[in-house]
Design an enzyme around this catalytic site. Sequence first.
Site, PDB file in Angstrom:
ATOM      1  N   ARG A  25       0.825  -1.216   0.000  1.00  0.00           N
ATOM      2  CA  ARG A  25       0.000   0.000   0.000  1.00  0.00           C
ATOM      3  C   ARG A  25       0.857   1.263   0.000  1.00  0.00           C
ATOM      4  O   ARG A  25       0.611   2.182  -0.784  1.00  0.00           O
ATOM      5  CB  ARG A  25      -0.959   0.001   1.191  1.00  0.00           C
ATOM      6  CG  ARG A  25      -2.031  -1.083   1.090  1.00  0.00           C
ATOM      7  CD  ARG A  25      -2.913  -1.132   2.314  1.00  0.00           C
ATOM      8  NE  ARG A  25      -2.089  -1.410   3.486  1.00  0.00           N
ATOM      9  CZ  ARG A  25      -2.401  -1.065   4.733  1.00  0.00           C
ATOM     10  NH1 ARG A  25      -3.530  -0.437   4.989  1.00  0.00           N
ATOM     11  NH2 ARG A  25      -1.599  -1.358   5.743  1.00  0.00           N
ATOM     12  N   ASN A  43      -6.109  -2.800   2.257  1.00  0.00           N
ATOM     13  CA  ASN A  43      -6.096  -4.251   2.409  1.00  0.00           C
ATOM     14  C   ASN A  43      -7.531  -4.752   2.504  1.00  0.00           C
ATOM     15  O   ASN A  43      -8.391  -4.071   3.072  1.00  0.00           O
ATOM     16  CB  ASN A  43      -5.352  -4.664   3.684  1.00  0.00           C
ATOM     17  CG  ASN A  43      -3.852  -4.543   3.550  1.00  0.00           C
ATOM     18  OD1 ASN A  43      -3.302  -4.512   2.459  1.00  0.00           O
ATOM     19  ND2 ASN A  43      -3.171  -4.469   4.683  1.00  0.00           N
TER      20      ASN A  43
END
Length: 95
Positions: A25, A43
């Site tokens: 990320r 996520n």
Amino acid sequence: MQQGAVMVACVRCLIDGRVQGVWFRASTRERAMELGVRGWVRNLPDGRVEALLQGEAEAVEALKQWLWQGPALAEVVDIQCETVAVSEIQTFEVR
């Protein structure tokens, strides 16, 4: 969608593989900022990562290609992307 003479693209991608716990990320946000792409990345409970990418079509395509590589520890096995409606997004964030 067109804004001025620039084609704007907006896609939602689901990234599968070893993509959690490997800085995926944060790395995606960093690359997006370099390319001028707006959106978010997060996520999912099933181990995948979801990303919304919006910006100039060429920049979005470049980020989609980068997702296959990801950060050094990632192992991407599949990416599914779909075009979605353009929304009012000003930055790129990790959710």
